[in-house]
Write an enzyme that holds these catalytic residues in place. Structure first.
Site: not given
Length: 325
Positions: A60, A129
């Site tokens: 990321e 998540h």
């Protein structure tokens, strides 16, 4: 008009902008041939080629860092962070580099980047998540924050975000991707960033929400209507900039308000909204503004998340409390 769910509307917005502007690119983990873990970008690589829509390593920090570099070179990156809990690896690039670029360069460079990420509970997803991390972005000057609640807004706001010269944190609720279909215009149109929408008119109390919580608030308002209570529901659509004028106008009419967020209660969007209400509309209030939010705990495992998330019943209880004050 076409009938689209929110996933399809977001994809269509990206297709419109990829076709309109050759500087628009989209990238992230598995966004190319696979079309993303939720298939939001499905078909875009095939249509526009792997130099415009492409996969990245599982990193990321690299995704966000590349977006910053491309942004200052004239590209308009759409960078997908696969799940919201993964943004911690990219916070420096997002909140320090991208958000400060215009200021630190004296206006020489911009960061016209859309950081897309799915978030939100109710789908029994794995840990990391489903957190609601919009509060982190709200504390970052220079970062715009968008949380759509329906397909029409999602497409129009995504197009606006891609065209914006500042970085945008675009949060897509997992539970809304395929929840329902709605009429969405084909081709290009925009929904303005920083403008809320009154989705239900009312006179007794104002319910302020965003994302999935708009639908929870509407369900509560429908139940309240059966009790003779007329609740006005505002869909914020954009958290930064915040449309405080629409909120104040509603409170001037209803004199009572509650704010609903899925995130933990402390230091979130609701706290900022209530502060601005107190600053600008306190003399119109006949009761304190209450928050309906997740508890101040780590987001729970899937087995008990239904007990953790705000519900219509909790919203109704808060409405009754401000009405009885």
């Amino acid at each position: 008009m076409a009938q689209m769910n929110m996933l399809e509307a977001i994809r269509d917005a990206m297709r419109v902008e990829l076709k309109r502007d050759s500087n628009v690119v989209a990238f992230g983990e598995d966004v190319g041939k696979v079309g993303g873990v939720f298939r939001v970008t499905e078909g875009l690589q095939e249509e526009f080629g792997d130099d415009r829509v492409f996969d990245t390593p599982l990193a990321e920090s690299a995704i966000a860092g590349m977006a910053v570099g491309m942004g200052i070179q004239g590209f308009r990156p759409i960078a997908e962070i696969q799940f919201v809990g993964f943004i911690y690896e990219a916070l420096d690039q997002m909140f320090v580099q991208a958000a400060r670029m215009r200021y630190r360069s004296g206006g020489r460079y911009n960061s016209p980047i859309v950081f897309r990420t799915p978030f939100g509970g109710g789908v029994k997803a794995a840990e990391l998540h489903t957190d609601s991390l919009e509060g982190l972005a709200l504390q970052t000057p220079g970062m715009k924050v968008i949380v759509p609640s329906n397909p029409y807004d999602a497409k129009g706001l995504m197009i606006s975000a891609i065209r914006d010269n500042d970085p945008v944190f675009f949060m897509e609720h997992l539970n809304l991707y395929r929840a329902f279909r709605a009429e969405v215009p084909e081709g290009e149109y925009t929904v303005p960033i920083g403008k809320a929408n009154v989705v239900r008119e009312g006179s007794d109390v104002t319910i302020i929400a965003y994302g999935m919580m708009v639908h929870t608030a509407v369900k509560a308002a429908e139940e309240l209507e059966k009790q003779g209570v007329h609740a006005e529901v505002i869909d914020l659509r954009t958290l930064m900039p915040l449309d405080i004028d629409t909120i104040v106008a509603s409170i001037q009419k209803t004199n009572r308000a509650i704010v609903v967020q899925e995130a933990q209660k402390t230091s979130g969007a609701a706290a900022e909204i209530i502060t601005q209400i107190n600053e600008k509309a306190i003399l119109h209030l006949e009761a304190p503004v209450l928050r309906v939010a997740g508890p101040d705990t780590i987001y729970p495992f899937a087995q008990i998340e239904d007990q953790w998330l705000p519900t219509p019943a909790r919203i109704i209880a808060a409405v009754n409390k401000v009405r009885e004050f």
